[in-house]
Scaffold this motif. Structure first.
Motif, PDB file in Angstrom:
ATOM      1  N   GLY A  59      38.697  63.988 130.473  1.00 24.38           N
ATOM      2  CA  GLY A  59      38.036  62.584 130.543  1.00 24.38           C
ATOM      3  C   GLY A  59      36.644  62.855 130.275  1.00 24.38           C
ATOM      4  N   THR A  60      35.940  61.832 129.262  1.00 26.43           N
ATOM      5  CA  THR A  60      34.522  61.905 129.100  1.00 26.43           C
ATOM      6  C   THR A  60      34.010  60.391 128.905  1.00 26.43           C
ATOM      7  OG1 THR A  60      32.902  62.769 127.574  1.00 26.43           O
ATOM      8  CG2 THR A  60      34.830  62.241 126.553  1.00 26.43           C
ATOM      9  N   ASP A  61      32.837  60.364 128.443  1.00 26.69           N
ATOM     10  CA  ASP A  61      32.215  58.942 128.361  1.00 26.69           C
ATOM     11  C   ASP A  61      32.068  58.852 126.844  1.00 26.69           C
ATOM     12  OD1 ASP A  61      30.012  60.280 127.970  1.00 26.69           O
ATOM     13  OD2 ASP A  61      29.032  59.549 129.812  1.00 26.69           O
ATOM     14  N   SER A  62      31.548  57.637 126.326  1.00 21.94           N
ATOM     15  CA  SER A  62      31.495  57.255 124.885  1.00 21.94           C
ATOM     16  C   SER A  62      30.135  58.316 124.343  1.00 21.94           C
ATOM     17  CB  SER A  62      31.137  56.151 124.840  1.00 21.94           C
ATOM     18  OG  SER A  62      29.951  55.605 125.602  1.00 21.94           O
ATOM     19  N   ALA A  68      41.747  65.693 134.669  1.00 20.51           N
ATOM     20  CA  ALA A  68      42.721  64.668 135.705  1.00 20.51           C
ATOM     21  C   ALA A  68      44.205  65.039 135.225  1.00 20.51           C
ATOM     22  CB  ALA A  68      42.479  63.242 135.173  1.00 20.51           C
ATOM     23  N   VAL A  69      44.938  65.294 136.147  1.00 21.96           N
ATOM     24  CA  VAL A  69      46.249  65.800 136.068  1.00 21.96           C
ATOM     25  C   VAL A  69      47.286  64.882 136.981  1.00 21.96           C
ATOM     26  CG1 VAL A  69      47.838  67.687 136.566  1.00 21.96           C
ATOM     27  CG2 VAL A  69      45.386  68.137 135.778  1.00 21.96           C
ATOM     28  N   ASN A  70      48.376  64.494 136.299  1.00 21.57           N
ATOM     29  CA  ASN A  70      49.482  63.830 137.090  1.00 21.57           C
ATOM     30  C   ASN A  70      50.638  64.428 136.997  1.00 21.57           C
ATOM     31  OD1 ASN A  70      49.391  61.660 138.622  1.00 21.57           O
ATOM     32  ND2 ASN A  70      49.951  60.165 136.967  1.00 21.57           N
ATOM     33  N   THR A  71      51.398  64.135 137.990  1.00 21.50           N
ATOM     34  CA  THR A  71      52.996  64.627 138.018  1.00 21.50           C
ATOM     35  C   THR A  71      53.808  63.499 138.075  1.00 21.50           C
ATOM     36  OG1 THR A  71      53.099  64.536 140.580  1.00 21.50           O
ATOM     37  CG2 THR A  71      52.136  66.584 139.619  1.00 21.50           C
ATOM     38  N   GLU A  72      55.225  63.708 137.712  1.00 21.44           N
ATOM     39  CA  GLU A  72      56.095  62.769 137.914  1.00 21.44           C
ATOM     40  C   GLU A  72      56.219  62.094 139.300  1.00 21.44           C
ATOM     41  OE1 GLU A  72      57.569  61.142 135.073  1.00 21.44           O
ATOM     42  OE2 GLU A  72      57.474  62.707 133.809  1.00 21.44           O
ATOM     43  N   GLU A  73      56.145  62.992 140.235  1.00 23.52           N
ATOM     44  CA  GLU A  73      56.259  62.699 141.487  1.00 23.52           C
ATOM     45  C   GLU A  73      54.977  61.623 141.994  1.00 23.52           C
ATOM     46  OE1 GLU A  73      58.634  66.393 140.768  1.00 23.52           O
ATOM     47  OE2 GLU A  73      56.711  65.647 140.364  1.00 23.52           O
ATOM     48  N   LEU A  89      44.071  57.841 132.284  1.00 19.93           N
ATOM     49  CA  LEU A  89      43.657  58.868 133.047  1.00 19.93           C
ATOM     50  C   LEU A  89      42.954  58.507 134.293  1.00 19.93           C
ATOM     51  CD1 LEU A  89      40.919  61.268 132.152  1.00 19.93           C
ATOM     52  CD2 LEU A  89      40.996  59.052 130.864  1.00 19.93           C
ATOM     53  N   SER A  90      42.372  57.284 134.563  1.00 18.05           N
ATOM     54  CA  SER A  90      41.659  56.955 135.548  1.00 18.05           C
ATOM     55  C   SER A  90      42.550  56.695 136.838  1.00 18.05           C
ATOM     56  CB  SER A  90      41.040  55.635 135.349  1.00 18.05           C
ATOM     57  OG  SER A  90      41.805  54.652 134.958  1.00 18.05           O
ATOM     58  N   GLU A  91      43.911  56.621 136.454  1.00 19.32           N
ATOM     59  CA  GLU A  91      45.015  56.439 137.541  1.00 19.32           C
ATOM     60  C   GLU A  91      45.501  57.795 138.157  1.00 19.32           C
ATOM     61  OE1 GLU A  91      45.839  53.506 139.022  1.00 19.32           O
ATOM     62  OE2 GLU A  91      44.039  52.795 137.376  1.00 19.32           O
ATOM     63  N   TYR A  92      45.238  58.946 137.510  1.00 19.26           N
ATOM     64  CA  TYR A  92      45.629  60.170 137.705  1.00 19.26           C
ATOM     65  C   TYR A  92      45.192  60.635 139.038  1.00 19.26           C
ATOM     66  CZ  TYR A  92      47.584  60.973 132.755  1.00 19.26           C
ATOM     67  OH  TYR A  92      48.163  60.726 131.868  1.00 19.26           O
ATOM     68  N   GLN A  93      46.328  61.250 139.683  1.00 25.14           N
ATOM     69  CA  GLN A  93      46.200  61.542 141.018  1.00 25.14           C
ATOM     70  C   GLN A  93      45.407  62.943 141.539  1.00 25.14           C
ATOM     71  OE1 GLN A  93      47.234  59.157 143.214  1.00 25.14           O
ATOM     72  NE2 GLN A  93      47.186  58.006 141.145  1.00 25.14           N
ATOM     73  N   TYR A  94      45.130  63.887 140.460  1.00 24.69           N
ATOM     74  CA  TYR A  94      44.791  65.003 140.593  1.00 24.69           C
ATOM     75  C   TYR A  94      43.618  65.463 139.832  1.00 24.69           C
ATOM     76  CZ  TYR A  94      49.094  65.538 143.189  1.00 24.69           C
ATOM     77  OH  TYR A  94      50.295  65.142 143.997  1.00 24.69           O
ATOM     78  N   PHE A 135      48.650  67.274 126.833  1.00 23.96           N
ATOM     79  CA  PHE A 135      47.516  67.482 126.886  1.00 23.96           C
ATOM     80  C   PHE A 135      46.457  66.413 125.870  1.00 23.96           C
ATOM     81  CE2 PHE A 135      49.094  71.479 127.851  1.00 23.96           C
ATOM     82  CZ  PHE A 135      48.497  71.699 128.872  1.00 23.96           C
ATOM     83  N   PHE A 136      45.465  65.791 126.415  1.00 23.16           N
ATOM     84  CA  PHE A 136      44.665  64.963 125.520  1.00 23.16           C
ATOM     85  C   PHE A 136      42.988  64.828 126.244  1.00 23.16           C
ATOM     86  CE2 PHE A 136      46.807  62.171 128.517  1.00 23.16           C
ATOM     87  CZ  PHE A 136      46.054  61.097 128.725  1.00 23.16           C
ATOM     88  N   VAL A 137      42.503  64.332 125.250  1.00 23.92           N
ATOM     89  CA  VAL A 137      41.030  63.792 125.645  1.00 23.92           C
ATOM     90  C   VAL A 137      41.006  62.389 125.507  1.00 23.92           C
ATOM     91  CG1 VAL A 137      38.530  64.181 125.255  1.00 23.92           C
ATOM     92  CG2 VAL A 137      40.251  65.923 124.522  1.00 23.92           C
ATOM     93  N   SER A 138      40.288  61.728 126.438  1.00 23.69           N
ATOM     94  CA  SER A 138      39.865  60.128 126.560  1.00 23.69           C
ATOM     95  C   SER A 138      38.740  59.939 126.929  1.00 23.69           C
ATOM     96  CB  SER A 138      40.984  59.715 127.573  1.00 23.69           C
ATOM     97  OG  SER A 138      41.117  58.180 127.768  1.00 23.69           O
ATOM     98  N   MET A 139      38.304  58.684 126.624  1.00 26.42           N
ATOM     99  CA  MET A 139      36.993  58.066 126.800  1.00 26.42           C
ATOM    100  C   MET A 139      37.233  57.064 127.930  1.00 26.42           C
ATOM    101  SD  MET A 139      34.787  57.826 123.508  1.00 26.42           S
ATOM    102  CE  MET A 139      34.217  59.348 122.537  1.00 26.42           C
ATOM    103  N   THR A 140      36.585  57.150 129.237  1.00 30.11           N
ATOM    104  CA  THR A 140      36.524  56.043 129.905  1.00 30.11           C
ATOM    105  C   THR A 140      35.716  54.860 129.474  1.00 30.11           C
ATOM    106  OG1 THR A 140      34.466  56.972 131.246  1.00 30.11           O
ATOM    107  CG2 THR A 140      36.577  57.644 131.777  1.00 30.11           C
ATOM    108  N   ASP A 141      36.379  53.624 129.605  1.00 34.19           N
ATOM    109  CA  ASP A 141      35.926  52.531 129.270  1.00 34.19           C
ATOM    110  C   ASP A 141      35.307  52.493 127.746  1.00 34.19           C
ATOM    111  OD1 ASP A 141      36.461  51.471 131.830  1.00 34.19           O
ATOM    112  OD2 ASP A 141      34.416  52.387 132.710  1.00 34.19           O
ATOM    113  N   ASP A 142      36.080  52.879 126.855  1.00 31.91           N
ATOM    114  CA  ASP A 142      35.567  52.925 125.528  1.00 31.91           C
ATOM    115  C   ASP A 142      36.550  52.527 124.666  1.00 31.91           C
ATOM    116  OD1 ASP A 142      34.903  54.032 122.671  1.00 31.91           O
ATOM    117  OD2 ASP A 142      32.917  54.415 123.925  1.00 31.91           O
ATOM    118  N   ASP A 143      36.139  51.686 123.489  1.00 28.79           N
ATOM    119  CA  ASP A 143      37.482  51.077 122.580  1.00 28.79           C
ATOM    120  C   ASP A 143      38.001  52.235 121.781  1.00 28.79           C
ATOM    121  OD1 ASP A 143      36.717  48.413 123.373  1.00 28.79           O
ATOM    122  OD2 ASP A 143      35.339  48.052 121.790  1.00 28.79           O
ATOM    123  N   MET A 144      37.052  53.252 121.698  1.00 24.89           N
ATOM    124  CA  MET A 144      37.577  54.239 120.814  1.00 24.89           C
ATOM    125  C   MET A 144      38.722  55.408 121.737  1.00 24.89           C
ATOM    126  SD  MET A 144      36.340  53.705 118.125  1.00 24.89           S
ATOM    127  CE  MET A 144      36.729  55.237 117.088  1.00 24.89           C
TER     128      MET A 144
END
Length: 176
Positions: free
Chosen positions: A38-41, A49-54, A82-87, A141-150
């Motif tokens: 995760g990054t910002d604009s 941020a990492v998530n598991t099925e469980e 990714l803001s919902e990921y647990q780890y 694996f991916f990169v995302s921007m928090t709160d950004d239209d892009m």
């Protein structure tokens, strides 16, 4: 600026590998399906941020109990937002943010930084994953921007570069 990119690569590689080992140890009895950066604009923050099925099932169950998950679309958001990921709350990548913030015009180097991140992910040995009961080939694996239209465009571009090709199409159609 090559000094900046070299230092970024060194800091990113060290932080990512340390964080990944720590998180994989923490979730060794669960199945990791996503690893997001995760990054910002402005590209001056960075976190893992990492998530598991469980953990996804637990989170959706909790959200349903609070009446915050009432549709298939909500479940898709909880899976890929990714803001919902647990780890990953205490990642070493957070320390890179101070370095990024101190650099002028970091956003100008976004593409090179993503290439570096992709390179590091691709170079990470499968052995690191298998020792914790995971398979790199099964993780998106991916990169995302928090709160950004892009954000969605960045996610789609980076997943193609970072992830096993067999998983990419499913990710690209996640909101359809």
């Amino acid at each position: 600026m090559s000094n900046f990119l070299n230092e970024f690569e060194e800091r990113f590689r060290t932080g990512f590998l340390d964080d990944l080992k720590s998180i994989l140890e923490e979730v060794k009895d669960e199945k990791v399906y996503a690893c997001a950066f995760g990054t910002d604009s402005d590209f001056v923050t960075l976190f893992l941020a990492v998530n598991t099925e469980e953990s996804l099932v637990r989170h959706i169950t909790n959200m349903k109990a609070q009446d915050l998950c009432n549709s298939k679309e909500d479940e898709i958001y909880y899976r890929w937002g990714l803001s919902e990921y647990q780890y990953g709350d205490t990642t070493h990548l957070n320390h890179i943010s101070k370095f990024l913030y101190a650099t002028d015009n970091v956003l100008d180097y976004k593409d090179e930084m993503i290439k570096i991140m992709t390179k590091v992910v691709k170079e990470t040995d499968e052995v690191l994953f298998t020792q914790f009961g995971q398979s790199k080939e099964n993780i998106t694996f991916f990169v995302s921007m928090t709160d950004d239209d892009m954000a969605e465009e960045l996610e789609n571009q980076s997943v193609i570069q970072m992830t096993n090709a067999q998983l990419v199409d499913g990710f690209l159609r996640r909101y359809q």
